[in-house]
Design a protein around this motif. Structure first.
Motif, short mmCIF file in Angstrom:
data_model
loop_
_atom_site.label_atom_id
_atom_site.label_comp_id
_atom_site.label_asym_id
_atom_site.label_seq_id
_atom_site.Cartn_x
_atom_site.Cartn_y
_atom_site.Cartn_z
N ALA A 1 0.85 -0.93 0.12
CA ALA A 1 0.03 0.05 -0.07
C ALA A 1 0.91 1.13 0.19
CB ALA A 1 -0.83 -0.01 1.29
N LYS A 2 1.77 1.24 0.79
CA LYS A 2 2.82 2.51 0.87
C LYS A 2 3.56 2.59 -0.49
CE LYS A 2 3.18 2.81 6.00
NZ LYS A 2 2.16 1.79 6.30
N LEU A 3 3.90 1.36 -1.02
CA LEU A 3 4.78 1.32 -2.12
C LEU A 3 3.99 1.99 -3.28
CD1 LEU A 3 6.58 -2.01 -2.12
CD2 LEU A 3 7.71 0.41 -2.81
N SER A 4 2.62 1.56 -3.35
CA SER A 4 1.63 2.01 -4.41
C SER A 4 1.40 3.52 -4.12
CB SER A 4 0.32 1.28 -4.24
OG SER A 4 0.46 -0.06 -4.41
N ALA A 5 1.44 3.95 -2.94
CA ALA A 5 1.25 5.36 -2.70
C ALA A 5 2.29 6.27 -3.43
CB ALA A 5 1.01 5.89 -1.15
N ALA A 6 3.48 5.89 -3.06
CA ALA A 6 5.04 6.28 -3.38
C ALA A 6 4.83 6.39 -4.90
CB ALA A 6 6.02 5.53 -2.80
N SER A 7 4.50 5.12 -5.57
CA SER A 7 4.50 5.09 -6.94
C SER A 7 3.61 6.06 -7.57
CB SER A 7 4.35 3.70 -7.38
OG SER A 7 5.26 2.51 -6.83
N THR A 8 2.37 6.37 -6.86
CA THR A 8 1.36 7.40 -7.48
C THR A 8 1.99 8.66 -7.49
OG1 THR A 8 -0.46 5.94 -6.58
CG2 THR A 8 -1.14 7.99 -7.21
N LEU A 9 2.80 9.02 -6.29
CA LEU A 9 3.03 10.48 -6.24
C LEU A 9 4.26 10.67 -7.36
CD1 LEU A 9 2.99 10.74 -2.35
CD2 LEU A 9 1.67 12.16 -3.98
N ALA A 10 4.97 9.51 -7.70
CA ALA A 10 6.32 9.54 -8.66
C ALA A 10 5.47 9.59 -10.03
CB ALA A 10 6.89 8.25 -8.09
N ILE A 11 4.48 8.91 -10.41
CA ILE A 11 4.06 8.88 -11.72
C ILE A 11 3.12 10.32 -12.00
CG2 ILE A 11 4.67 6.50 -11.93
CD1 ILE A 11 1.66 6.14 -11.89
N ALA A 12 2.54 10.71 -11.07
CA ALA A 12 1.60 11.70 -11.05
C ALA A 12 2.17 12.81 -11.84
CB ALA A 12 1.09 12.39 -9.58
N PRO A 13 3.34 13.56 -11.81
CA PRO A 13 3.69 14.60 -12.59
C PRO A 13 3.51 14.37 -14.08
CG PRO A 13 4.81 14.41 -10.64
CD PRO A 13 4.10 13.28 -10.62
N ILE A 14 4.10 13.07 -14.33
CA ILE A 14 4.43 12.66 -15.78
C ILE A 14 3.04 12.20 -16.52
CG2 ILE A 14 5.07 10.86 -17.21
CD1 ILE A 14 7.13 12.67 -16.58
N LEU A 15 2.15 11.82 -15.54
CA LEU A 15 0.64 11.53 -16.13
C LEU A 15 0.06 12.89 -16.52
CD1 LEU A 15 -0.71 8.73 -13.82
CD2 LEU A 15 -0.24 8.50 -16.31
N ILE A 16 0.19 13.81 -15.47
CA ILE A 16 -0.49 15.12 -15.69
C ILE A 16 0.27 15.78 -17.22
CG2 ILE A 16 -0.76 17.44 -15.08
CD1 ILE A 16 -0.71 16.17 -12.10
N ILE A 17 1.46 15.72 -17.32
CA ILE A 17 2.08 16.43 -18.31
C ILE A 17 1.71 15.69 -19.57
CG2 ILE A 17 4.31 16.84 -19.56
CD1 ILE A 17 5.37 17.21 -16.69
N GLY A 18 1.60 14.48 -19.62
CA GLY A 18 1.41 13.61 -20.84
C GLY A 18 -0.22 13.79 -21.26
N TRP A 19 -0.84 14.00 -20.09
CA TRP A 19 -2.66 14.40 -20.63
C TRP A 19 -2.69 15.60 -21.34
CZ3 TRP A 19 -6.77 11.47 -20.63
CH2 TRP A 19 -8.04 12.29 -20.75
N PHE A 20 -2.13 16.69 -20.58
CA PHE A 20 -2.14 17.88 -21.18
C PHE A 20 -1.43 18.16 -22.63
CE2 PHE A 20 -3.73 18.94 -16.91
CZ PHE A 20 -4.73 19.30 -17.20
N SER A 21 -0.48 17.52 -22.95
CA SER A 21 0.37 17.53 -23.95
C SER A 21 0.15 16.36 -24.90
CB SER A 21 2.13 17.78 -23.72
OG SER A 21 2.33 16.65 -22.87
N GLN A 22 -0.85 15.60 -24.83
CA GLN A 22 -0.90 14.41 -25.71
C GLN A 22 -1.02 14.84 -27.32
OE1 GLN A 22 -4.65 12.09 -25.14
NE2 GLN A 22 -5.44 13.83 -23.62
N LYS A 23 -1.81 15.85 -27.40
CA LYS A 23 -2.06 16.03 -28.66
C LYS A 23 -0.74 16.44 -29.48
CE LYS A 23 -5.78 18.60 -29.86
NZ LYS A 23 -6.52 19.64 -30.02
N GLN A 24 0.02 17.47 -28.66
CA GLN A 24 1.45 17.64 -29.45
C GLN A 24 2.43 16.43 -29.39
OE1 GLN A 24 1.95 20.97 -30.14
NE2 GLN A 24 4.35 20.83 -30.54
#
Length: 276
Positions: free
Chosen positions: A242-265
């Motif tokens: 559970a803690k590993l998953s929380a740490a992983s979520t925090l680690a990938i969150a910035p990249i997911l957000i960047i990828g979502w907003f820049s997917q068209k480009q």
């Protein structure tokens, strides 16, 4: 004449595409869901998908144990620093290979790509000794250099592909108008290849952000990025999923957000030159 596709076939292809997309995204979704579970629910058999006691205690616990923002700042420095450094070398190299090729250009490109096929562990000992002697262990600058060298072949290949699609006559016209090499690169070529450069930047940032082998072996505390942040929650006492998953979520969150907003480009850049 365009080939007509039936409504039934279009519906089936749409369902298949959504199914494949869900399969690809499912590990990320499962990680996010597990981060809101207790440790008992995280290892429950059969697995609990949605019906469990939702909690944010894992996020509170990892913030108390580690300084997430220090790791995040290091990841930002390393990914952006190595990408910007790579552009300084990759743009002129790709320009030279695209517009002033030699008989050995193809061989050089293949050689650069072949370096990506070498196992990273093969260079571990010499790189570690070199970093130790130069005092670069656990330093941001040292990791920026190693990440830059790792991703440079990919950057050159991608930019070379995009530059090849730009008509050489445009550059010849700029030279006739008196443009210098610097103006040709940054005022004529770069604006025309914005989609390709943008997709190269995004892909390189993602690759640098996700790099774990070198960041775990060449850092301890000062330059440790989010990959080390995740690894720190795996202890000899066991894996706290559970803690590993929380740490992983925090680690990938910035990249997911960047990828979502820049997917068209990103999509536009990755398909640059594919359709004429």
């Amino acid at each position: 004449m365009a080939r007509r596709i039936s409504t039934r076939r279009k519906s089936l292809m749409t369902i298949l595409a959504w199914f494949v997309g869900f399969l690809i995204f499912f590990p990320i979704l499962w990680t996010i869901l597990t981060s809101f579970k207790t440790e008992l629910d995280a290892i429950a058999i059969p697995p609990k998908f949605l019906f469990f006691n939702w909690t944010t205690e894992n996020y509170v616990a990892i913030q108390e144990q580690r300084n997430y923002f220090a790791f995040l700042l290091n990841s930002i420095y390393l990914s952006l620093g190595s990408t910007l450094l790579g552009l300084v070398f990759a743009i002129p190299a790709a320009w030279a290979m695209a517009f002033s090729p030699t008989p050995r250009t193809k061989s050089v490109l293949l050689w650069m790509l072949s370096t990506k096929m070498m196992p990273a562990v093969g260079a571990l000992v010499p790189v570690t000794i070199l970093f130790r002697n130069l005092g670069l262990l656990d330093s941001r600058f040292g990791l920026i250099v190693i990440l830059f060298l790792i991703n440079l072949p990919i950057m050159v290949w991608m930019l070379y592909t995009y530059f090849k699609e730009i008509p050489g006559e445009i550059l010849e016209a700029s030279r006739m108008d008196g443009a210098s090499l610097r103006q040709e690169l940054f005022q004529v070529l770069a604006p025309m290849a914005v989609p390709g450069i943008a997709s190269t930047i995004l892909l390189t940032v993602i690759l640098a952000w996700n790099e774990a082998f070198w960041t775990l072996l060449l850092t301890t505390t000062n330059a440790a990025p989010l990959t080390a942040f995740i690894a720190s929650f795996s202890s000899p006492q066991g894996n706290f999923y559970a803690k590993l998953s929380a740490a992983s979520t925090l680690a990938i969150a910035p990249i997911l957000i960047i990828g979502w907003f820049s997917q068209k480009q990103l999509v536009r850049g990755l398909t640059f030159g594919a359709v004429k």
